[in-house]
Design an enzyme around this catalytic site. Structure first.
Site, PDB file in Angstrom:
ATOM      1  N   ASP A 155       0.833  -1.203   0.000  1.00 57.42           N
ATOM      2  CA  ASP A 155       0.000   0.000   0.000  1.00 57.42           C
ATOM      3  C   ASP A 155       0.881   1.272   0.000  1.00 57.42           C
ATOM      4  OD1 ASP A 155      -2.414   1.322   0.118  1.00 57.42           O
ATOM      5  OD2 ASP A 155      -3.138   0.268   1.890  1.00 57.42           O
ATOM      6  N   GLU A 192      -0.949   1.926  -5.140  1.00 53.98           N
ATOM      7  CA  GLU A 192      -0.701   3.362  -4.902  1.00 53.98           C
ATOM      8  C   GLU A 192      -1.764   4.194  -5.613  1.00 53.98           C
ATOM      9  OE1 GLU A 192      -0.126   3.635  -8.171  1.00 53.98           O
ATOM     10  OE2 GLU A 192       1.797   4.694  -8.178  1.00 53.98           O
ATOM     11  N   TRP A 193      -2.920   3.557  -5.820  1.00 53.64           N
ATOM     12  CA  TRP A 193      -4.161   4.249  -6.222  1.00 53.64           C
ATOM     13  C   TRP A 193      -4.059   5.040  -7.526  1.00 53.64           C
ATOM     14  CZ3 TRP A 193      -2.443   6.596  -1.233  1.00 53.64           C
ATOM     15  CH2 TRP A 193      -2.527   5.677  -0.185  1.00 53.64           C
ATOM     16  N   GLY A 194      -3.200   4.576  -8.430  1.00 52.89           N
ATOM     17  CA  GLY A 194      -3.111   5.237  -9.729  1.00 52.89           C
ATOM     18  C   GLY A 194      -2.141   6.407  -9.775  1.00 52.89           C
ATOM     19  N   GLU A 196       0.787   8.595 -10.577  1.00 55.39           N
ATOM     20  CA  GLU A 196       1.734   8.579 -11.706  1.00 55.39           C
ATOM     21  C   GLU A 196       1.454   7.468 -12.698  1.00 55.39           C
ATOM     22  OE1 GLU A 196       5.865   9.273 -11.011  1.00 55.39           O
ATOM     23  OE2 GLU A 196       5.453  10.407  -9.191  1.00 55.39           O
ATOM     24  N   ASP A 214      -9.909   3.202  -4.033  1.00 53.81           N
ATOM     25  CA  ASP A 214     -10.561   2.004  -3.487  1.00 53.81           C
ATOM     26  C   ASP A 214     -11.927   1.812  -4.126  1.00 53.81           C
ATOM     27  OD1 ASP A 214      -8.419   2.048  -1.785  1.00 53.81           O
ATOM     28  OD2 ASP A 214      -9.592   1.874   0.043  1.00 53.81           O
TER      29      ASP A 214
HETATM   30  C1  GLA Z   1      -5.852   1.463   1.435  1.00 56.26           C
HETATM   31  C2  GLA Z   1      -6.018   0.450   0.316  1.00 56.26           C
HETATM   32  C3  GLA Z   1      -7.109  -0.533   0.658  1.00 56.26           C
HETATM   33  C4  GLA Z   1      -6.799  -1.218   1.979  1.00 56.26           C
HETATM   34  C5  GLA Z   1      -6.523  -0.187   3.071  1.00 56.26           C
HETATM   35  C6  GLA Z   1      -5.929  -0.835   4.289  1.00 56.26           C
HETATM   36  O1  GLA Z   1      -6.973   2.268   1.532  1.00 56.26           O
HETATM   37  O2  GLA Z   1      -6.292   1.104  -0.890  1.00 56.26           O
HETATM   38  O3  GLA Z   1      -7.263  -1.497  -0.357  1.00 56.26           O
HETATM   39  O4  GLA Z   1      -5.704  -2.079   1.803  1.00 56.26           O
HETATM   40  O5  GLA Z   1      -5.621   0.809   2.648  1.00 56.26           O
HETATM   41  O6  GLA Z   1      -5.868   0.024   5.360  1.00 56.26           O
END
Ligand code: GLA
Length: 427
Positions: A155, A192-194, A196, A214
């Protein structure tokens, strides 16, 4: 059908894929995240994890290919005097290795969560922060390998160190190297949620990368993820997959307890979620409780024909490390082919498709609009198919529909719904 130009770009993009021999097709499994309550309120323990493994053997999921059992941000507690990460002793009294052993004995692979920064994202119900892997990548990789872990999700929380933001390209490269150095093949998922545009470069380091935020258990989130994935197919392939995040499918019913998870979508929307995740060759990681399934969970998660679409290898696969880089036809992500004119809004009715083995194609006719529509699919969207008789099999119902020429119309596709077919040329 992926046009030749797109295929050429795909081949070029994969020239530098991570070569750990894993992820020739997207991973399938279960993750703790939304199982014992609302997402993020599953504080996981050994008993829960082992009972899920038991249930997945008994209910047949394991034999359908759901092979990973993954813990999210809930298991770790602190580092010992040597800096070794320690699982929460109250939740894992015999340690993680014992749970891995149990899960392996049931025929599953085991996955763990960590974070690239100083602390993980959640405290997992504790009153203190949980250490991330920052400063301990090699040590943690070795620890995971020694426990028998075969999947790691890393993460991106708490990645500002002494006021300076870490660079995901540096951090994921380091963890990838550390995992490879263990000598144990470990599937590596970056989260890392996209940041870069990881689809452009993360394939060098990871087997899958979270392509955005998420996935929340509501239609806005699901629809946004589907839209976000349009055009991303060229970046995915054997060894490296776009990860739209967990499947939220179904799950337990509502209760007064505010920690309890209430399914946030309709069955029509959960069907669309599952169908589209299959077309997108997304990792299929269900985060809801699979021990006591709702009807929609059963319909989706046991649908062997849709799973086959997700896992399709498009021809011969040489599962040989040295050949992986040249195996572009093992696994492939579908994409949006175009739109069908069904309402005054041009993007209400969408045609998505994924190439399959033996020149078959899976087609999803998706109604993103707010009312029911008939969706017409014109075969000119598939080069060379317009002059043919095309056989349709409904993949949700697992029933043959018949053969058609030039076009096919799915009637009364509900708002947010999808009709999904496998197409083959019958004459
Ligand atoms: C982030 C991630 C999620 C999850 C939480 C855990 O938000 O994007 O998928 O793993 O952390 O705390």
């Amino acid at each position: 059908m992926i046009p030749t130009l797109l295929l050429a770009l795909t081949l070029a993009a994969f020239a530098q894929a991570l070569n750990n021999g894993l992820g020739l097709v997207p991973p399938m499994g279960w993750n703790t995240w939304c199982t014992l309550g609302r997402c993020g309120r599953d504080y996981c323990d050994a008993k829960e994890v082992m009972s899920v493994a038991d249930a997945m053997v008994e209910n047949g999921m394991r034999n359908l290919g759901w092979k990973y059992i993954n813990l999210d941000d809930c298991w770790a507690d602190h580092r010992d005097a040597n800096g070794t990460i320690v699982a929460d002793p109250s939740r894992f009294p015999d340690g993680i290795a014992a749970v891995v052993k149990y899960v392996n004995s049931k025929g599953f692979k085991f996955g763990l969560y960590t974070d690239a920064g100083e602390y993980t994202c959640s405290t997992g119900g504790r009153h203190y922060k949980i250490p991330g892997s920052y400063g301990h990548y090699e040590q943690d990789a070795q620890t995971y390998a020694s426990w028998g872990v075969e999947y790691v999700k890393m993460d991106w929380c708490n990645t500002k160190i002494n006021g300076t933001k870490l660079d995901p390209k540096v951090q994921y490269a380091q963890m990838s190297k550390a995992l490879n150095a263990t000598g144990k093949p470990i599937f590596f998922n970056s989260c890392e949620w996209g940041v870069e545009s990881p689809w452009e470069w993360m394939k060098m380091y990871a087997n899958s990368w979270r392509s955005g935020d998420d996935h929340a258990d509501n239609w806005k989130s699901t629809a946004g993820i589907i839209e976000h994935n349009a055009g991303l197919s060229k970046y995915a392939g054997p060894g490296g997959w776009n990860d739209p995040d967990f499947l939220m499918t179904g799950g337990e019913g509502c209760a007064d307890d505010e920690n309890k998870r209430c399914p946030g979508m309709t069955d029509v929307e959960y069907k669309t979620e599952f169908v589209m995740w299959c077309i997108l060759a997304a990792p299929l990681l269900v985060a809801t409780d699979v021990r006591n399934m709702t009807d929609i969970q059963k319909q989706a998660l046991f649908n062997a024909e849709l799973i086959a679409v997700n896992q399709d290898k498009m021809g011969t696969v040489h599962e040989n490390r040295n050949l992986v880089r040249r195996r572009f036809f093992a696994g492939h992500q579908g994409d949006r082919l175009g739109f069908s004119n069904c309402s005054s809004k041009s993007d209400d009715c969408q045609i998505w498709a994924k190439n399959l083995t033996d020149n078959a194609v899976a087609v999803a006719l998706f109604n993103a609009g707010d009312s029911t529509h008939n969706i017409t699919f014109n075969f000119t969207l598939l080069p060379g198919w317009d002059s043919k008789s095309v056989h349709f099999r409904d993949l949700w119902e697992m029933k043959d529909v018949g053969s058609f020429q030039h076009s096919f119309t799915a009637n009364d596709v509900p708002s947010h719904g999808v009709a999904v077919y496998k197409l083959t040329i019958s004459a």
